[in-house]
Each structure stands twice: as C-alpha cells, then as structure tokens.
Design a protein around this motif. Structure first.
Motif, PDB file in Angstrom:
ATOM      1  N   ASN A  81      -7.388  -4.976  -4.912  1.00 45.69           N
ATOM      2  CA  ASN A  81      -6.152  -5.749  -4.811  1.00 45.69           C
ATOM      3  C   ASN A  81      -6.156  -6.636  -3.568  1.00 45.69           C
ATOM      4  OD1 ASN A  81      -5.202  -4.532  -7.147  1.00 45.69           O
ATOM      5  ND2 ASN A  81      -4.047  -2.963  -6.050  1.00 45.69           N
ATOM      6  N   SER A  82      -6.604  -6.086  -2.441  1.00 49.31           N
ATOM      7  CA  SER A  82      -6.666  -6.869  -1.201  1.00 49.31           C
ATOM      8  C   SER A  82      -7.661  -8.015  -1.334  1.00 49.31           C
ATOM      9  CB  SER A  82      -7.063  -5.974  -0.029  1.00 49.31           C
ATOM     10  OG  SER A  82      -6.014  -5.115   0.330  1.00 49.31           O
ATOM     11  N   LEU A  83      -8.795  -7.743  -1.976  1.00 53.31           N
ATOM     12  CA  LEU A  83      -9.797  -8.787  -2.161  1.00 53.31           C
ATOM     13  C   LEU A  83      -9.267  -9.898  -3.056  1.00 53.31           C
ATOM     14  CD1 LEU A  83     -12.700  -9.686  -1.581  1.00 53.31           C
ATOM     15  CD2 LEU A  83     -13.413  -8.413  -3.617  1.00 53.31           C
ATOM     16  N   PHE A  84      -8.546  -9.516  -4.094  1.00 53.05           N
ATOM     17  CA  PHE A  84      -7.968 -10.513  -4.995  1.00 53.05           C
ATOM     18  C   PHE A  84      -6.940 -11.383  -4.268  1.00 53.05           C
ATOM     19  CE2 PHE A  84      -4.370 -11.473  -7.887  1.00 53.05           C
ATOM     20  CZ  PHE A  84      -4.995 -12.423  -8.676  1.00 53.05           C
ATOM     21  N   VAL A  85      -6.045 -10.747  -3.528  1.00 48.03           N
ATOM     22  CA  VAL A  85      -5.026 -11.496  -2.789  1.00 48.03           C
ATOM     23  C   VAL A  85      -5.672 -12.403  -1.743  1.00 48.03           C
ATOM     24  CG1 VAL A  85      -3.100 -11.280  -1.164  1.00 48.03           C
ATOM     25  CG2 VAL A  85      -3.205  -9.803  -3.171  1.00 48.03           C
ATOM     26  N   SER A  86      -6.637 -11.877  -1.000  1.00 46.65           N
ATOM     27  CA  SER A  86      -7.262 -12.650   0.079  1.00 46.65           C
ATOM     28  C   SER A  86      -8.070 -13.822  -0.473  1.00 46.65           C
ATOM     29  CB  SER A  86      -8.158 -11.743   0.915  1.00 46.65           C
ATOM     30  OG  SER A  86      -7.418 -10.681   1.463  1.00 46.65           O
ATOM     31  N   ALA A  87      -8.845 -13.586  -1.548  1.00 47.17           N
ATOM     32  CA  ALA A  87      -9.670 -14.657  -2.112  1.00 47.17           C
ATOM     33  C   ALA A  87      -8.799 -15.748  -2.728  1.00 47.17           C
ATOM     34  CB  ALA A  87     -10.618 -14.074  -3.150  1.00 47.17           C
ATOM     35  N   TYR A 219       0.783  -7.056   5.614  1.00 45.35           N
ATOM     36  CA  TYR A 219       1.318  -5.736   5.265  1.00 45.35           C
ATOM     37  C   TYR A 219       2.719  -5.800   4.656  1.00 45.35           C
ATOM     38  CZ  TYR A 219       3.272  -1.051   5.859  1.00 45.35           C
ATOM     39  OH  TYR A 219       3.876   0.158   5.634  1.00 45.35           O
ATOM     40  N   LEU A 220       3.630  -6.537   5.289  1.00 38.52           N
ATOM     41  CA  LEU A 220       5.038  -6.455   4.915  1.00 38.52           C
ATOM     42  C   LEU A 220       5.297  -6.978   3.505  1.00 38.52           C
ATOM     43  CD1 LEU A 220       7.833  -5.652   5.808  1.00 38.52           C
ATOM     44  CD2 LEU A 220       8.118  -7.926   6.819  1.00 38.52           C
ATOM     45  N   ASN A 229       5.451  -0.719  -8.070  1.00 38.57           N
ATOM     46  CA  ASN A 229       4.181  -0.700  -8.796  1.00 38.57           C
ATOM     47  C   ASN A 229       3.055  -0.355  -7.821  1.00 38.57           C
ATOM     48  OD1 ASN A 229       2.080  -0.999 -10.584  1.00 38.57           O
ATOM     49  ND2 ASN A 229       2.758  -2.994 -11.350  1.00 38.57           N
ATOM     50  N   PRO A 230       2.844   0.936  -7.555  1.00 36.75           N
ATOM     51  CA  PRO A 230       1.828   1.336  -6.567  1.00 36.75           C
ATOM     52  C   PRO A 230       0.420   0.880  -6.911  1.00 36.75           C
ATOM     53  CG  PRO A 230       3.309   3.161  -7.075  1.00 36.75           C
ATOM     54  CD  PRO A 230       3.599   2.079  -8.072  1.00 36.75           C
ATOM     55  N   ASN A 231       0.132   0.656  -8.176  1.00 33.82           N
ATOM     56  CA  ASN A 231      -1.216   0.237  -8.564  1.00 33.82           C
ATOM     57  C   ASN A 231      -1.553  -1.168  -8.067  1.00 33.82           C
ATOM     58  OD1 ASN A 231      -1.906   2.619  -9.927  1.00 33.82           O
ATOM     59  ND2 ASN A 231      -0.916   1.905 -11.818  1.00 33.82           N
ATOM     60  N   LEU A 232      -0.543  -1.927  -7.672  1.00 34.43           N
ATOM     61  CA  LEU A 232      -0.770  -3.276  -7.167  1.00 34.43           C
ATOM     62  C   LEU A 232      -0.787  -3.345  -5.647  1.00 34.43           C
ATOM     63  CD1 LEU A 232       1.444  -5.454  -9.560  1.00 34.43           C
ATOM     64  CD2 LEU A 232      -1.027  -5.103  -9.652  1.00 34.43           C
ATOM     65  N   GLN A 233      -0.640  -2.231  -4.988  1.00 31.10           N
ATOM     66  CA  GLN A 233      -0.589  -2.242  -3.535  1.00 31.10           C
ATOM     67  C   GLN A 233      -1.942  -2.590  -2.932  1.00 31.10           C
ATOM     68  OE1 GLN A 233       1.028   1.594  -2.517  1.00 31.10           O
ATOM     69  NE2 GLN A 233       3.139   0.902  -2.750  1.00 31.10           N
ATOM     70  N   LEU A 235      -4.731  -2.812   0.431  1.00 28.28           N
ATOM     71  CA  LEU A 235      -5.351  -1.774   1.246  1.00 28.28           C
ATOM     72  C   LEU A 235      -4.540  -1.461   2.492  1.00 28.28           C
ATOM     73  CD1 LEU A 235      -7.761   0.088   1.420  1.00 28.28           C
ATOM     74  CD2 LEU A 235      -9.029  -1.724   2.580  1.00 28.28           C
ATOM     75  N   THR A 236      -3.931  -2.477   3.098  1.00 24.79           N
ATOM     76  CA  THR A 236      -3.122  -2.227   4.296  1.00 24.79           C
ATOM     77  C   THR A 236      -1.938  -1.315   3.984  1.00 24.79           C
ATOM     78  OG1 THR A 236      -1.956  -4.298   3.850  1.00 24.79           O
ATOM     79  CG2 THR A 236      -3.745  -4.377   5.444  1.00 24.79           C
ATOM     80  N   VAL A 237      -1.402  -1.433   2.776  1.00 19.64           N
ATOM     81  CA  VAL A 237      -0.313  -0.552   2.357  1.00 19.64           C
ATOM     82  C   VAL A 237      -0.861   0.821   1.972  1.00 19.64           C
ATOM     83  CG1 VAL A 237       1.591  -0.251   0.729  1.00 19.64           C
ATOM     84  CG2 VAL A 237       1.017  -2.539   1.562  1.00 19.64           C
TER      85      VAL A 237
END
Length: 287
Positions: A81-87, A219-220, A229-233, A235-237
């Motif tokens: 999820n973090s990689l998807f958001v960051s990319a 993070y925020l 939806n915890p599955n979309l959280q 890595l920082t979360v």
C-alpha cells in the motif's frame, strides 16, 4: 596564492579553521548517525534489554525480531500500500509540477504572478491538520474517501516545492531550443515532451526522491482515510500495531525492527536518485 615566511618556505595554511570545521562535521555526523545506529542495534535486542538500557550492542542477536515484525504488522500488505501511494504520488507530482513549471517559464498568461505567489504561499504557511477536515469532505463528495486515491490526490496537490525546483532548473535551459523546435513544426506539447522533459531529468530525479520520501513517511492522512478499511493502511500506520502485543505488553524490539525494514525502500530510492543529485550539484557549480 600561499604566502611565504622569512625563510622562503610556504607558510602554513589556515589549519585551525579546517580543524574546527572537521570537528564540527564530525560532531554533526555523530549526532545524526547515532540514533540510527542505536535503533538498528536495538532491533536485535530483547525487549528486556531495551527497557533496562545502558547497552548499545545486544548480548545475543535476536534475528527473529524481523520475522515477527513482518508477520505481526502484516508487513507485505502495508508495504505494498505504501509503495502504491508513494509511486503514484511521485509520478503524478512530477507530471503536474513539470507541466506547471514549463507553462510558467515559457508562456505568458493572465494571473501568472498570482499563480506563482499562491504556489509560494503554500510552502511558507503551515496549516497542517487545519485543512484535513475540508480535504476529507472533498474526497467524500468525489467518492474517494474509501480508497487510497483520495490520499494520492491530496499529496499530489502539495507539489509547490517540486514546482520551484523544476522551475529554477528550467530557467537554465535555453529558449533557443524551443524556437528551433517550433521552426521544425513542433507544438508546445511536443516541445515539453521531447525537449524539456529529457533535459529536466536531473531535477526530476531529485524531485522524485523528495516526493517519494514524503509520501512514504506520510502518516496522518492515510490514517484518517483508512480507519474503516485496515487492509488499505500504509506501512507508517501499520507499524503502530507493533507497539503493543496481544497482552498489551510493550514490544519496542519489534517496533524498531519494523522501522528498520521500512527504511530500506527509502535507501533504495536514494541510491537510484544519487546520480541526479550529483548532476544537480555539478550544474549549480557551473552556474
């Protein structure tokens, strides 16, 4: 030119200044690196050793901490999820910021100074969580509050510093290239795609690194948008789940291990963009 003393030999250089500079850089490096080293070594300790304190190197290296951190924090899901958001944020920010910088630098339009001023104001006015509620409401109206795309769009909108990095670099690119391309029948879009973007590659690399790191450490907003939806959280979360175990016991050793794992993509991004940093530095020195 070095001065000479009465014997004709070159006088000694300003070694006191160099010594003080060296000591200052050494102290600064220690202050910056010591917390990172302590966290890395602490990730191999037991929780009891960390709580007791007074030790920097673990008595027995607990390599299993990383395995437990990976499993307990659902690391693979949150890292994806973090990689998807960051990319996605990086690609979108570079496209929007580069297009804005190209239009501002190469074209004339009403309100140009106002646009640049608004971009600058977003950098110097820190409003933080004040805009979180309106941003969330906006994503609700767009039906994007239950997906990561809402977070991505908000992060892309915070592109002012990347805009100014690209704008300052674009100002060093000769306009004669644009004029030659127009003579050959190239449109404004073609000039942007075929001439400007390739020449902006060093600045784009630096901008990509800053954007990727900022989105990865966000993070925020991911926390607010993924509460239901915890599955979309991201890595920082997800790392916050390592703080306490099932029995509400503190798990600092797992938290440090997870934090060290989360740094690896940032180090990889820096290694990839390191060449762009060198090119930007060389360009500034030549200028």
């Amino acid at each position: 030119m070095r001065t000479r003393n009465s014997s004709g030999r070159p006088a000694a250089g300003p070694w006191p200044g160099r010594l003080l500079l060296g000591l200052f850089l050494l102290v600064t490096a220690v202050l910056i690196l010591f917390p990172l080293v302590a966290a890395f070594l602490g990730s191999f300790m037991t929780n009891a050793e960390i709580a007791a304190g007074g030790k920097l190197v673990p008595s027995v290296w607990q390599f299993a901490n990383y395995k437990e951190a990976w499993v307990q924090a659902n690391f693979s899901r949150f890292a994806w999820n973090s990689l998807f958001v960051s990319a996605a944020t990086t690609v979108g920010t570079l496209i929007v910021a580069s297009m804005a910088a190209y239009v501002v630098e190469r074209m004339k339009f009403p309100g140009k100074a106002l646009f640049v001023g608004l971009q600058a104001s977003t950098m110097f006015v820190a409003i933080g969580a004040v805009v979180l509620r309106p941003q969330f409401q906006l994503m609700v109206d767009l039906n994007l509050n239950t997906s990561l795309w809402g977070v991505i769009l908000i992060l892309i909108s915070s592109h002012a510093y990347i805009f100014f990095i690209l704008l300052s670099f674009l100002q060093g690119i000769s306009r004669e290239l644009d004029e030659a391309a127009r003579i050959d029948g190239c449109s404004s879009a073609g000039i942007y795609w075929r001439i400007v973007l390739p020449l902006l590659r060093p600045a784009l690399g630096v901008g990509a690194l800053f954007t990727f790191c900022g989105a990865w450490n966000e993070y925020l907003r991911p926390l607010v948008f993924t509460l239901n939806n915890p599955n979309l959280q991201t890595l920082t979360v997800g790392l916050s789940y390592l703080r306490y175990g099932s029995s509400a016991a503190v798990q600092t050793h797992y938290l440090l291990a997870g934090a060290c794992l989360s740094i690896l993509p940032l180090l990889a991004a820096y290694l990839v963009a390191n060449k762009s940093f060198m090119q930007m530095t060389a360009g500034s020195l030549k200028g």
